[in-house]
Design an enzyme around this catalytic site. Structure first.
Site, mmCIF file in Angstrom:
data_model
loop_
_atom_site.group_PDB
_atom_site.id
_atom_site.type_symbol
_atom_site.label_atom_id
_atom_site.label_comp_id
_atom_site.label_asym_id
_atom_site.label_seq_id
_atom_site.Cartn_x
_atom_site.Cartn_y
_atom_site.Cartn_z
ATOM 1 N N TYR A 107 3.284 4.908 5.416
ATOM 2 C CA TYR A 107 2.441 4.946 6.616
ATOM 3 C C TYR A 107 2.141 6.372 7.057
ATOM 4 O O TYR A 107 1.112 6.616 7.683
ATOM 5 C CB TYR A 107 3.131 4.218 7.782
ATOM 6 C CG TYR A 107 3.108 2.717 7.696
ATOM 7 C CD1 TYR A 107 3.935 2.046 6.816
ATOM 8 C CD2 TYR A 107 2.265 1.976 8.514
ATOM 9 C CE1 TYR A 107 3.926 0.664 6.746
ATOM 10 C CE2 TYR A 107 2.256 0.594 8.458
ATOM 11 C CZ TYR A 107 3.079 -0.056 7.565
ATOM 12 O OH TYR A 107 3.062 -1.416 7.505
ATOM 13 N N LYS B 98 13.555 -0.845 -3.384
ATOM 14 C CA LYS B 98 12.989 -1.118 -4.709
ATOM 15 C C LYS B 98 13.457 0.027 -5.610
ATOM 16 O O LYS B 98 12.658 0.801 -6.165
ATOM 17 C CB LYS B 98 11.454 -1.204 -4.596
ATOM 18 C CG LYS B 98 10.742 -1.641 -5.854
ATOM 19 C CD LYS B 98 10.904 -3.119 -6.181
ATOM 20 C CE LYS B 98 10.214 -3.453 -7.484
ATOM 21 N NZ LYS B 98 10.517 -4.828 -7.975
ATOM 22 N N ASP C 27 11.946 -7.640 -3.783
ATOM 23 C CA ASP C 27 11.297 -8.867 -4.282
ATOM 24 C C ASP C 27 12.244 -10.060 -4.200
ATOM 25 O O ASP C 27 11.886 -11.130 -3.705
ATOM 26 C CB ASP C 27 10.714 -8.673 -5.702
ATOM 27 C CG ASP C 27 11.645 -7.960 -6.663
ATOM 28 O OD1 ASP C 27 12.755 -7.550 -6.254
ATOM 29 O OD2 ASP C 27 11.269 -7.820 -7.852
ATOM 30 N N ASP D 131 7.696 -4.370 7.348
ATOM 31 C CA ASP D 131 6.483 -5.009 7.865
ATOM 32 C C ASP D 131 6.272 -6.355 7.185
ATOM 33 O O ASP D 131 6.068 -7.383 7.841
ATOM 34 C CB ASP D 131 5.280 -4.080 7.605
ATOM 35 C CG ASP D 131 3.979 -4.700 8.064
ATOM 36 O OD1 ASP D 131 3.947 -5.227 9.186
ATOM 37 O OD2 ASP D 131 2.998 -4.663 7.293
ATOM 38 N N ASP E 147 6.973 -10.565 8.774
ATOM 39 C CA ASP E 147 5.996 -11.668 8.899
ATOM 40 C C ASP E 147 6.495 -12.878 8.110
ATOM 41 O O ASP E 147 6.326 -14.026 8.538
ATOM 42 C CB ASP E 147 4.603 -11.254 8.382
ATOM 43 C CG ASP E 147 3.722 -10.651 9.472
ATOM 44 O OD1 ASP E 147 4.262 -9.992 10.381
ATOM 45 O OD2 ASP E 147 2.488 -10.830 9.398
HETATM 46 C C1 IPM Z 1 2.742 -4.361 12.625
HETATM 47 C C2 IPM Z 1 1.357 -4.257 12.013
HETATM 48 C C3 IPM Z 1 0.986 -2.811 11.749
HETATM 49 C C4 IPM Z 1 1.975 -2.256 10.719
HETATM 50 C C5 IPM Z 1 -0.457 -2.620 11.263
HETATM 51 C C6 IPM Z 1 -1.453 -3.236 12.207
HETATM 52 C C7 IPM Z 1 -0.781 -1.190 11.023
HETATM 53 O O1 IPM Z 1 1.260 -5.039 10.872
HETATM 54 O O2 IPM Z 1 2.944 -3.790 13.709
HETATM 55 O O3 IPM Z 1 3.586 -5.045 12.064
HETATM 56 O O4 IPM Z 1 1.754 -2.413 9.510
HETATM 57 O O5 IPM Z 1 2.955 -1.656 11.135
HETATM 58 MN MN MN Z 2 2.945 -6.330 10.535
#
Ligand code: IPM
Ligand code: MN
Ligand code: NAD
Length: 377
Positions: free
Chosen positions: A146, A196, A228, A252, A256
């Site tokens: 990032y 990784k 993975d 990240d 999710d």
């Molecule tokens: C998060 C989001 C952000 C990230 C994006 C929108 C840049 O997915 O806050 O989890 O990847 O950190």
């Molecule tokens: Mn995210």
């Protein structure tokens, strides 16, 4: 009632899409908690993300980052959306997140994952797999790909090539690993470091630092897991995890994925903490892990729980208000037990009497009523 009369300076960043809706819901809950627990909030609202691109031509203005720095904590909805997603656009809403995270030194992103018993049916996983799930993802937030140098592709067809780099220094790794180890000590004392290392040099450094630092945490069981197979184990045996510590991009993605355990992406909160104290507690920015959900924006459909629970994390970490934080968590839990659901949580196979599908605002009202019923005026 304790701590009467204290006032907190909070910055609200509604952002884009469902961001304004979930932030409005969480603000109402925080204000209600303040009335019950005897604190006041001075809210300052700033514009960031796509809304700031439209208004100012940048994702966030430097003076607005400074307003956040001067506050006690920041509550953010989400930024982004299709109207700002052209890959050749010079400015992107998500730059606001990096300016805040990097600029304010918010290196530690905590993403707790729990499964409310009443929502087991909202997850596609078999109920027995969800039994005992209680994990904390500690995501490094100011390093890695990032923040590495990148080279955008040129416009010459046939010669288009882009480069992203993923730098990590040992000190950046050490501070997040030690913090995660400290969290593990207060929990089930298991720390899974995810990398990784079979491919990435940064992961091999990460692993070496973890192996050096594990000596400082003899009471924590530390294991390494490749990312993975970790992704596979998160849905196969999620209850085995306690604290997961990992670099920015892996954290990240895995978080999710982990939201599926809780029944919806709308459920998960997060705290992004800096290594700095204000007069009340640790400085931090709090936001749900989901995005601006453009497909449901503006329709009062978004689940506000991730944002409301982020506000509870804020009360806990930035203001040392365990009382108010726990009251908000209990009120969310109670609202779910009472049968209130946003649409994302409505499980068609659940035929129990008393389940009521409400909107973002209706769910916030149910949480406030549960809080006010549980905490006498
Ligand atoms: C998060 C989001 C952000 C990230 C994006 C929108 C840049 O997915 O806050 O989890 O990847 O950190
Ligand atoms: Mn995210
Ligand atoms: P998203 O998280 O916005 O949505 C993914 C799916 O989950 C959608 O179907 C959405 O409707 C649903 N969803 C998300 N939050 C929900 C909620 N609270 N209640 C009910 N359903 C919910 O991810 P995306 O569609 O990949 O990204 C959309 C935009 O959001 C992109 O521009 C992305 O960059 C941005 N984003 C921002 C942040 C942030 O500001 N921190 C985080 C993630 C994504």
């Amino acid at each position: 009632m304790t701590g009467g009369g204290l006032r907190y300076r909070l910055v609200a960043i509604p952002g884009d899409g469902v961001g304004p809706e979930v932030v409005a819901a969480a603000r109402r809950v925080v204000d209600a908690a303040g009335r019950r627990f005897g604190f006041g909030v001075d809210w300052t609202e700033i514009v960031a993300g796509g809304a700031a691109i439209d208004a100012y031509g940048v994702a966030i203005r430097p003076e607005d980052v400074e307003t956040c720095r001067a506050s006690d904590a920041v509550l953010l909805g989400a930024v982004g959306g299709p109207q700002w997603s052209d890959p050749s656009a010079p400015v992107r809403p998500e730059q606001a997140l990096f300016a805040l995270r990097g600029g304010l030194g918010l290196f530690a992103n905590l993403r707790p994952v729990k499964v409310h018993p009443a929502l087991v049916g909202s997850s596609p996983l078999r109920p027995e797999l969800l039994d005992g799930v209680d994990l904390l993802i500690v995501r490094e937030l100011t390093g890695g790909v990032y923040f590495g140098e990148r080279q955008e592709a040129s416009d010459i067809p046939g010669e288009r090539r882009a480069v992203d780099t993923m730098p990590y220094g040992e000190d950046e790794i050490r501070r997040i690993v030690l913090l995660a180890g400290a969290f593990a000590l207060t929990r089930r004392r298991r720390l899974t470091s995810v990398d990784k290392a079979n491919v990435l040099a940064t992961s091999r450094l990460w692993r070496r630092v973890v192996d050096e630092e594990r000596r400082r945490m003899p009471d924590v069981e530390v294991t390494h897991q490749l990312v993975d197979s970790c992704a596979m184990l998160l849905v196969k045996r999620p209850a085995d995890f306690d604290v997961i510590v990992t670099e920015n991009l892996f954290g990240d993605i895995l978080s999710d994925e982990a939201a599926v355990l809780a029944g919806s992406l709308g459920m998960l909160p997060s705290a992004s903490l800096a290594n700095r104290r204000t007069e009340h507690g640790t400085f931090g920015l709090y936001e749900p892990i989901h995005g601006s959900a453009p497909d449901i924006a503006g329709q009062d459909l978004a689940n506000p729980i991730g944002t409301i629970l982020s506000a509870a994390m804020m009360l806990f970490s930035s203001f040392n208000r365990r009382d108010a934080a726990e009251a908000i968590e209990a009120a969310v839990s109670r609202a779910l037990d009472e049968g209130w659901r946003t649409r994302d949580l409505a499980d068609p196979s659940d035929q129990r009497d008393g389940l009521v599908v409400v909107g973002t605002t209706g769910f916030a009202t149910a949480v406030i009523e549960a809080l006010e019923a549980a905490v006498p005026a």
